[in-house]
Design a protein around this motif. Structure first.
Motif, PDB file in Angstrom:
ATOM      1  N   ALA A  64       9.771  22.543  -7.542  1.00  0.00           N
ATOM      2  CA  ALA A  64       8.875  22.732  -6.763  1.00  0.00           C
ATOM      3  C   ALA A  64       7.483  22.349  -7.268  1.00  0.00           C
ATOM      4  O   ALA A  64       6.679  23.358  -7.670  1.00  0.00           O
ATOM      5  N   ASP A  65       7.235  21.114  -7.202  1.00  0.00           N
ATOM      6  CA  ASP A  65       6.060  20.553  -7.974  1.00  0.00           C
ATOM      7  C   ASP A  65       5.259  19.676  -6.896  1.00  0.00           C
ATOM      8  O   ASP A  65       5.945  18.834  -6.280  1.00  0.00           O
ATOM      9  N   GLU A  66       3.813  19.905  -6.770  1.00  0.00           N
ATOM     10  CA  GLU A  66       3.411  19.106  -5.768  1.00  0.00           C
ATOM     11  C   GLU A  66       3.331  17.484  -5.874  1.00  0.00           C
ATOM     12  O   GLU A  66       3.146  16.779  -5.112  1.00  0.00           O
ATOM     13  N   GLN A  67       3.718  17.182  -7.035  1.00  0.00           N
ATOM     14  CA  GLN A  67       3.742  15.803  -7.339  1.00  0.00           C
ATOM     15  C   GLN A  67       4.960  15.155  -6.516  1.00  0.00           C
ATOM     16  O   GLN A  67       4.720  14.051  -6.050  1.00  0.00           O
ATOM     17  N   PHE A  68       5.819  15.854  -6.255  1.00  0.00           N
ATOM     18  CA  PHE A  68       7.109  15.205  -5.505  1.00  0.00           C
ATOM     19  C   PHE A  68       6.534  15.211  -4.151  1.00  0.00           C
ATOM     20  O   PHE A  68       6.911  14.118  -3.375  1.00  0.00           O
ATOM     21  N   ARG A  69       5.841  16.030  -3.493  1.00  0.00           N
ATOM     22  CA  ARG A  69       5.281  15.890  -2.221  1.00  0.00           C
ATOM     23  C   ARG A  69       4.364  14.929  -2.037  1.00  0.00           C
ATOM     24  O   ARG A  69       4.118  14.202  -0.992  1.00  0.00           O
ATOM     25  N   SER A  70       3.412  14.522  -3.041  1.00  0.00           N
ATOM     26  CA  SER A  70       2.599  13.365  -3.172  1.00  0.00           C
ATOM     27  C   SER A  70       3.379  12.254  -3.004  1.00  0.00           C
ATOM     28  O   SER A  70       2.813  11.326  -2.235  1.00  0.00           O
ATOM     29  N   PHE A  71       4.244  12.129  -3.682  1.00  0.00           N
ATOM     30  CA  PHE A  71       5.213  10.862  -3.693  1.00  0.00           C
ATOM     31  C   PHE A  71       5.636  10.523  -2.445  1.00  0.00           C
ATOM     32  O   PHE A  71       5.758   9.580  -1.573  1.00  0.00           O
ATOM     33  N   VAL A  72       6.267  11.739  -1.573  1.00  0.00           N
ATOM     34  CA  VAL A  72       6.759  11.632  -0.231  1.00  0.00           C
ATOM     35  C   VAL A  72       5.445  10.915   0.801  1.00  0.00           C
ATOM     36  O   VAL A  72       5.793  10.258   1.543  1.00  0.00           O
ATOM     37  N   ARG A  73       4.386  11.508   0.721  1.00  0.00           N
ATOM     38  CA  ARG A  73       3.140  11.210   1.747  1.00  0.00           C
ATOM     39  C   ARG A  73       2.578   9.936   1.182  1.00  0.00           C
ATOM     40  O   ARG A  73       2.602   9.072   2.179  1.00  0.00           O
ATOM     41  N   GLU A  74       2.661   9.514  -0.048  1.00  0.00           N
ATOM     42  CA  GLU A  74       2.142   8.179  -0.388  1.00  0.00           C
ATOM     43  C   GLU A  74       3.326   7.186  -0.199  1.00  0.00           C
ATOM     44  O   GLU A  74       2.664   5.946   0.421  1.00  0.00           O
ATOM     45  N   PHE A  75       4.461   7.432  -0.197  1.00  0.00           N
ATOM     46  CA  PHE A  75       5.619   6.192  -0.045  1.00  0.00           C
ATOM     47  C   PHE A  75       5.605   6.088   1.468  1.00  0.00           C
ATOM     48  O   PHE A  75       6.078   4.821   1.601  1.00  0.00           O
ATOM     49  N   PHE A  76       5.428   6.915   2.146  1.00  0.00           N
ATOM     50  CA  PHE A  76       5.809   6.776   3.929  1.00  0.00           C
ATOM     51  C   PHE A  76       5.004   5.504   4.440  1.00  0.00           C
ATOM     52  O   PHE A  76       5.777   4.747   4.943  1.00  0.00           O
ATOM     53  N   PRO A  77       4.005   4.912   4.342  1.00  0.00           N
ATOM     54  CA  PRO A  77       3.288   3.944   4.811  1.00  0.00           C
ATOM     55  C   PRO A  77       3.867   2.504   4.313  1.00  0.00           C
ATOM     56  O   PRO A  77       4.007   1.537   4.977  1.00  0.00           O
ATOM     57  N   TYR A  78       4.322   2.633   2.918  1.00  0.00           N
ATOM     58  CA  TYR A  78       5.205   1.356   2.353  1.00  0.00           C
ATOM     59  C   TYR A  78       6.288   1.531   2.900  1.00  0.00           C
ATOM     60  O   TYR A  78       6.602   0.422   3.465  1.00  0.00           O
ATOM     61  N   TRP A  79       7.159   2.474   2.972  1.00  0.00           N
ATOM     62  CA  TRP A  79       8.390   2.487   3.756  1.00  0.00           C
ATOM     63  C   TRP A  79       8.414   1.960   5.315  1.00  0.00           C
ATOM     64  O   TRP A  79       9.207   1.241   5.940  1.00  0.00           O
ATOM     65  N   ASN A  80       7.386   2.602   5.988  1.00  0.00           N
ATOM     66  CA  ASN A  80       7.040   2.334   7.347  1.00  0.00           C
ATOM     67  C   ASN A  80       6.443   0.892   7.612  1.00  0.00           C
ATOM     68  O   ASN A  80       6.201   0.520   8.716  1.00  0.00           O
ATOM     69  N   GLY A  81       6.095   0.068   6.424  1.00  0.00           N
ATOM     70  CA  GLY A  81       5.413  -1.131   6.732  1.00  0.00           C
ATOM     71  C   GLY A  81       4.128  -1.126   7.122  1.00  0.00           C
ATOM     72  O   GLY A  81       3.379  -2.154   7.445  1.00  0.00           O
ATOM     73  N   GLU A  82       3.290  -0.052   6.945  1.00  0.00           N
ATOM     74  CA  GLU A  82       1.843   0.009   7.271  1.00  0.00           C
ATOM     75  C   GLU A  82       1.044  -0.353   6.081  1.00  0.00           C
ATOM     76  O   GLU A  82      -0.170  -0.553   6.182  1.00  0.00           O
ATOM     77  N   ALA A  83       1.436  -0.190   4.807  1.00  0.00           N
ATOM     78  CA  ALA A  83       0.791  -0.345   3.714  1.00  0.00           C
ATOM     79  C   ALA A  83       0.403  -2.165   3.367  1.00  0.00           C
ATOM     80  O   ALA A  83       1.696  -2.471   3.308  1.00  0.00           O
TER      81      ALA A  83
END
Length: 228
Positions: A64-83
């Motif tokens: 339970a570490d905030e850095q993993f939640r940050s990875f989830v949030r930050e990676f989404f626009p790359y995965w979704n083609g928005e970044a």
């Protein structure tokens, strides 16, 4: 909007992190976590709901570490083609220079390196010497090189997670539990527990540690821990 392949999206995200000056250790952690996320997402709907579900499932297998939640949030626009993809450069990226000696000193003092004490260094040296003796005893026991290397790598990972802990039985057990939480299959837990148990005798400087080796742990058993 065209969505890139997951592997392309991952490399774009990691390149952005690299250009922003993120450490190699953090990049490796991000790659490891996000590969787990993409593997989970493969069997779910390829939309925001599927991504959210995959994220929840993946986070359960990590501390339970905030850095993993940050990875989830930050990676989404790359995965979704928005970044937007990171800019290409023919020059190797360089770490940003400090504006002044004062800024450089403040950054240095905030780094864990500056907080390392002689006692901490002696503790790390003891751990590395125990790891070396452990590997030597495994070789003397006639185990194949691949088996020895896998055991040493897994124990080194455990020692990495113990690097800030006070050396005692409780902290060792807590470190083991932390790594067990990263194994999705509880059926494999006994393998890592056996591995940690045999190394504890070396860490405790037990002269009979060599006789406590768990020879029954096969290379396939050890590889199974890293296959998830």
């Amino acid at each position: 909007m065209t969505r890139p392949s997951p592997d392309v999206a991952l490399e774009q995200y990691l390149e952005t992190l690299k250009l922003s000056g993120v450490s190699t250790k953090q990049l490796t952690l991000a790659r490891h976590f996000l590969r787990h996320l993409m593997s989970t997402l493969r069997d779910l709907p390829q939309d925001g709901h599927g991504y959210r579900k995959a994220s929840e499932l993946t986070l359960r297998n990590f501390p339970a570490d905030e850095q993993f939640r940050s990875f989830v949030r930050e990676f989404f626009p790359y995965w979704n083609g928005e970044a937007a993809p990171p800019p290409k450069t023919s020059q190797p990226s360089l770490a940003p220079t400090e504006a002044s000696l004062l800024a450089a000193m403040q950054k240095m003092e905030a780094d864990p390196w500056a907080q390392t004490s002689v006692l901490k260094l002696e503790q790390q040296l003891h751990q590395l010497k125990c790891l070396q003796r452990y590997a030597e005893e495994l070789k003397k026991a006639g185990l194949e090189d691949a088996n020895v290397q896998l055991r040493a790598r897994l124990i080194k990972l455990l020692l990495f997670h113990l690097r800030e802990a006070t050396p005692n039985t409780e902290s060792y057990r807590a470190g083991v539990d932390k790594l067990l939480a990263m194994l999705p299959s509880q059926e494999r837990w006994h393998v890592f527990v056996s591995l940690a148990r045999e190394f504890f005798y070396f860490l405790a400087s037990d002269p009979e540690a060599g006789s406590k080796l768990q020879r029954q742990l096969s290379t396939a058993d050890l590889q199974g821990l890293l296959a998830a």
